[in-house]
Scaffold this motif. Structure first.
Motif, PDB file in Angstrom:
ATOM      1  N   GLN A  31      45.261  31.509 -22.526  1.00  0.00           N
ATOM      2  CA  GLN A  31      43.910  30.999 -22.272  1.00  0.00           C
ATOM      3  C   GLN A  31      42.799  31.963 -22.703  1.00  0.00           C
ATOM      4  N   LEU A  32      43.170  33.113 -23.231  1.00  0.00           N
ATOM      5  CA  LEU A  32      42.137  34.038 -23.724  1.00  0.00           C
ATOM      6  C   LEU A  32      41.338  33.372 -24.836  1.00  0.00           C
ATOM      7  N   PRO A  33      40.070  33.751 -24.981  1.00  0.00           N
ATOM      8  CA  PRO A  33      39.346  33.293 -26.169  1.00  0.00           C
ATOM      9  C   PRO A  33      40.143  33.699 -27.424  1.00  0.00           C
ATOM     10  N   PHE A  34      40.152  32.813 -28.413  1.00  0.00           N
ATOM     11  CA  PHE A  34      40.998  33.013 -29.599  1.00  0.00           C
ATOM     12  C   PHE A  34      40.815  34.403 -30.216  1.00  0.00           C
ATOM     13  N   ASN A  35      39.561  34.812 -30.379  1.00  0.00           N
ATOM     14  CA  ASN A  35      39.316  36.107 -31.023  1.00  0.00           C
ATOM     15  C   ASN A  35      39.857  37.267 -30.193  1.00  0.00           C
ATOM     16  N   ASP A  36      39.730  37.160 -28.872  1.00  0.00           N
ATOM     17  CA  ASP A  36      40.247  38.236 -28.007  1.00  0.00           C
ATOM     18  C   ASP A  36      41.765  38.292 -28.100  1.00  0.00           C
ATOM     19  N   LEU A  37      42.394  37.110 -28.121  1.00  0.00           N
ATOM     20  CA  LEU A  37      43.861  37.065 -28.201  1.00  0.00           C
ATOM     21  C   LEU A  37      44.335  37.690 -29.512  1.00  0.00           C
ATOM     22  N   LEU A  38      43.689  37.318 -30.609  1.00  0.00           N
ATOM     23  CA  LEU A  38      44.128  37.858 -31.897  1.00  0.00           C
ATOM     24  C   LEU A  38      43.876  39.361 -31.987  1.00  0.00           C
ATOM     25  N   PHE A  39      42.790  39.802 -31.392  1.00  0.00           N
ATOM     26  CA  PHE A  39      42.494  41.239 -31.406  1.00  0.00           C
ATOM     27  C   PHE A  39      43.583  42.009 -30.660  1.00  0.00           C
ATOM     28  N   ARG A  40      43.954  41.495 -29.488  1.00  0.00           N
ATOM     29  CA  ARG A  40      45.011  42.168 -28.715  1.00  0.00           C
ATOM     30  C   ARG A  40      46.335  42.160 -29.469  1.00  0.00           C
ATOM     31  N   ALA A  41      46.637  41.016 -30.083  1.00  0.00           N
ATOM     32  CA  ALA A  41      47.903  40.912 -30.821  1.00  0.00           C
ATOM     33  C   ALA A  41      47.916  41.899 -31.988  1.00  0.00           C
ATOM     34  N   GLN A  42      46.764  42.038 -32.672  1.00  0.00           N
ATOM     35  CA  GLN A  42      46.681  42.983 -33.801  1.00  0.00           C
ATOM     36  C   GLN A  42      46.877  44.419 -33.332  1.00  0.00           C
ATOM     37  N   LEU A  43      46.274  44.750 -32.194  1.00  0.00           N
ATOM     38  CA  LEU A  43      46.433  46.115 -31.672  1.00  0.00           C
ATOM     39  C   LEU A  43      47.909  46.410 -31.410  1.00  0.00           C
ATOM     40  N   VAL A  44      48.584  45.461 -30.774  1.00  0.00           N
ATOM     41  CA  VAL A  44      50.005  45.657 -30.485  1.00  0.00           C
ATOM     42  C   VAL A  44      50.787  45.738 -31.791  1.00  0.00           C
ATOM     43  N   HIS A  45      50.504  44.809 -32.692  1.00  0.00           N
ATOM     44  CA  HIS A  45      51.247  44.738 -33.959  1.00  0.00           C
ATOM     45  C   HIS A  45      51.176  46.072 -34.709  1.00  0.00           C
ATOM     46  N   ARG A  46      49.994  46.656 -34.745  1.00  0.00           N
ATOM     47  CA  ARG A  46      49.792  47.889 -35.504  1.00  0.00           C
ATOM     48  C   ARG A  46      50.429  49.100 -34.841  1.00  0.00           C
ATOM     49  N   GLN A  47      50.800  48.961 -33.552  1.00  0.00           N
ATOM     50  CA  GLN A  47      51.505  50.075 -32.908  1.00  0.00           C
ATOM     51  C   GLN A  47      52.912  50.228 -33.461  1.00  0.00           C
ATOM     52  N   TYR A  48      53.497  49.116 -33.882  1.00  0.00           N
ATOM     53  CA  TYR A  48      54.917  49.140 -34.242  1.00  0.00           C
ATOM     54  C   TYR A  48      55.214  48.782 -35.685  1.00  0.00           C
ATOM     55  N   PHE A  49      54.269  48.126 -36.351  1.00  0.00           N
ATOM     56  CA  PHE A  49      54.550  47.619 -37.700  1.00  0.00           C
ATOM     57  C   PHE A  49      53.400  47.918 -38.643  1.00  0.00           C
ATOM     58  N   ASP A  50      53.756  48.007 -39.901  1.00  0.00           N
ATOM     59  CA  ASP A  50      52.744  48.011 -40.945  1.00  0.00           C
ATOM     60  C   ASP A  50      52.214  46.576 -41.056  1.00  0.00           C
ATOM     61  N   PRO A  51      50.906  46.374 -40.816  1.00  0.00           N
ATOM     62  CA  PRO A  51      50.389  44.996 -40.813  1.00  0.00           C
ATOM     63  C   PRO A  51      50.376  44.360 -42.196  1.00  0.00           C
ATOM     64  N   ASN A  52      50.637  45.146 -43.219  1.00  0.00           N
ATOM     65  CA  ASN A  52      50.593  44.601 -44.582  1.00  0.00           C
ATOM     66  C   ASN A  52      51.981  44.514 -45.216  1.00  0.00           C
ATOM     67  N   LYS A  53      52.985  44.456 -44.366  1.00  0.00           N
ATOM     68  CA  LYS A  53      54.362  44.291 -44.861  1.00  0.00           C
ATOM     69  C   LYS A  53      54.978  43.072 -44.188  1.00  0.00           C
ATOM     70  N   ILE A  54      55.850  42.406 -44.924  1.00  0.00           N
ATOM     71  CA  ILE A  54      56.512  41.218 -44.364  1.00  0.00           C
ATOM     72  C   ILE A  54      57.990  41.223 -44.737  1.00  0.00           C
ATOM     73  N   GLN A  55      58.794  40.739 -43.820  1.00  0.00           N
ATOM     74  CA  GLN A  55      60.237  40.640 -44.079  1.00  0.00           C
ATOM     75  C   GLN A  55      60.518  39.246 -44.656  1.00  0.00           C
ATOM     76  N   LEU A  56      61.298  39.195 -45.733  1.00  0.00           N
ATOM     77  CA  LEU A  56      61.586  37.917 -46.389  1.00  0.00           C
ATOM     78  C   LEU A  56      63.064  37.561 -46.261  1.00  0.00           C
ATOM     79  N   SER A  57      63.330  36.411 -45.650  1.00  0.00           N
ATOM     80  CA  SER A  57      64.701  35.921 -45.513  1.00  0.00           C
ATOM     81  C   SER A  57      64.838  34.628 -46.308  1.00  0.00           C
ATOM     82  N   THR A  58      66.055  34.347 -46.734  1.00  0.00           N
ATOM     83  CA  THR A  58      66.329  33.038 -47.348  1.00  0.00           C
ATOM     84  C   THR A  58      67.469  32.371 -46.601  1.00  0.00           C
TER      85      THR A  58
END
Ligand code: SAM
Ligand code: DTB
Ligand code: SF4
Length: 377
Positions: A31-58
């Motif tokens: 229920q967080l405002p969309f921008n707040d939710l995405l900001f929090r998710a980005q902060l967490v994401h950047r703690q553990y992952f390179d935000p500009n890398k993606i894993q590709l599966s087939t």
């Protein structure tokens, strides 16, 4: 050698992984405002992952249709008439040829799926050969074959299987509306066998089956509160296949998918969160928001198991536009060569799309090195 400071930051990072999420907390995230939710998710994401890398599966369907289970979403269930052509277990050589193609196209993980309730004992030797052959190609392996006994999980682990996909699909409360031929507890038992055998767990679910927000929260809680969180969390949007009981289910709103991905990222900070089925129906803009929300894995290639997926050229163009580069595999062996092959593929695609009217972040040198772990959040 691991430095003392990196050990300390690892310890801090592990302490941040919670297994006691409550429904109230998770609903509050949704229920967080969309921008707040995405900001929090980005902060967490950047703690553990390179935000500009993606894993590709087939993905490849190695045994198609005529499944005895009654999963209401699935075109492969023998309970529904979806007009799907049934195919028995593929020959090992054919599977390896498909894996090689996927590797040449840039995938680093090959996921093999079978429409089984559980793998028949007589087929286990072929499954083992497939795992060994795909690994010999230098790719990570993933299988999804239905329920596993403890001894079958050990055989797959022995063969070198990296990941086993077995989805919880939805919340414990909603589950009975979707599948009656096996229980939620059966699924948890298979996940425990996979974990005990030392195989990495890939488990997620599907949005768009008529579930409530509480059910979406319930699914993420069931996943995050497992004794160890899955290393990989696929989030599928229902592909509505004519002939299945869910053919007319209500369409999932793209922004609701993004929200769910962001909540999954916050709750399972170290897991790869994969945008699995359903990308075909979403715009580039929604996909870009999903990456911002913490999605860092996708299926590449124009087919999932039996339904369409965006083709790889479109995907590479989108990744180029966003300055997101494929992640290299971490198998023992000549990883550098693999990484260069994948990156070369992206560069080739970028050059072929050189006239495209968009800002090219990779060319502009915007792809960053993996960031140091942050102390915040
Ligand atoms: N038979 C095995 C099993 O169910 O575990 C493996 C294959 S099954 C197709 C793997 C997963 O694909 C399912 O658990 C479900 O989450 C997903 N899936 C199947 N049909 C789908 C559909 N129409 N839309 C989205 N996801 C789907
Ligand atoms: C997962 O969560 N999604 C993939 C994979 N695991 C095996 C399967 C999606 C299947 C979509 C319907 C089809 O193509 O048959
Ligand atoms: Fe069978 Fe798996 Fe489809 Fe269920 S999801 S019907 S178990 S193939």
């Amino acid at each position: 050698m691991i430095s003392a400071s990196s050990q300390q930051s690892d310890a801090r990072a592990d302490a941040a992984i919670r297994h006691d999420w409550t429904q109230e907390e998770v609903l509050a995230l949704f229920q967080l405002p969309f921008n707040d939710l995405l900001f929090r998710a980005q902060l967490v994401h950047r703690q553990y992952f390179d935000p500009n890398k993606i894993q590709l599966s087939t993905l490849l369907s190695i045994k198609t249709g005529a499944c005895p289970e009654d999963c209401k979403y699935c075109p492969q269930s023998g309970h529904y008439n979806t007009g799907l052509k049934k195919e028995k277990l593929m020959a090992v050589q054919k599977v390896l040829e498909a894996a090689k193609k996927a590797k040449d196209a840039g995938a680093t993980r090959f996921c093999m799926g079978a429409a089984w309730r559980n793998p028949p004992e007589k087929d286990m030797p072929y499954i083992v050969e497939m795992i060994e052959g795909v690994r010999d190609l230098g790719m990570e392996t993933c299988m999804t074959l239905g329920m596993l006994s403890g001894s079958q999980a050990s055989i797959l682990a022995e063969a070198g299987l990296d990941y086993y996909n077995h989805n919880l699909d939805t919340s414990p409360d909603f589950y009975g509306n979707i599948i009656t031929t096996r229980t939620y507890a059966d699924r948890l038992t298979t996940l425990a066998h996979v974990r005990d055998a030392g195989i990495k767990v890939c488990s997620g679910g599907i949005l768009g089956m008529g579930e409530s927000l509480q059910d979406r929260a319930g699914l993420l809680i069931a996943l995050a509160n497992l004794p160890k969180q899955p290393e990989s969390v696929p989030i599928n949007i229902l592909v509505r296949v004519p002939g299945t009981p869910l053919e007319s289910a209500r369409e999932v709103d793209g922004l609701d998918f993004v929200r769910t991905a962001a909540v999954a990222r916050i709750m399972m900070p170290k897991s790869y969160v994969r945008f699995s089925a359903g990308r075909e129906s979403l715009s580039e803009e929604i996909q870009a928001l999903a990456f911002l929300a913490g999605i860092n894995s996708i299926f590449m290639g124009c087919k999932l198991l039996t339904t369409p997926n965006p083709d790889e050229d479109h995907d590479f163009q989108l990744l180029n536009k966003l300055g997101i580069a494929p992640e290299a595999v971490t198998l023992p062996g000549d990883d550098l060569v693999k990484e260069q092959t994948v990156i070369q593929k992206v560069i080739d695609n970028r050059e072929s799309a050189a006239d495209a009217p968009y800002y090219d972040a990779i060319a502009a040198g915007r792809v960053t090195e993996k960031p140091e772990m942050q102390d915040t959040l």
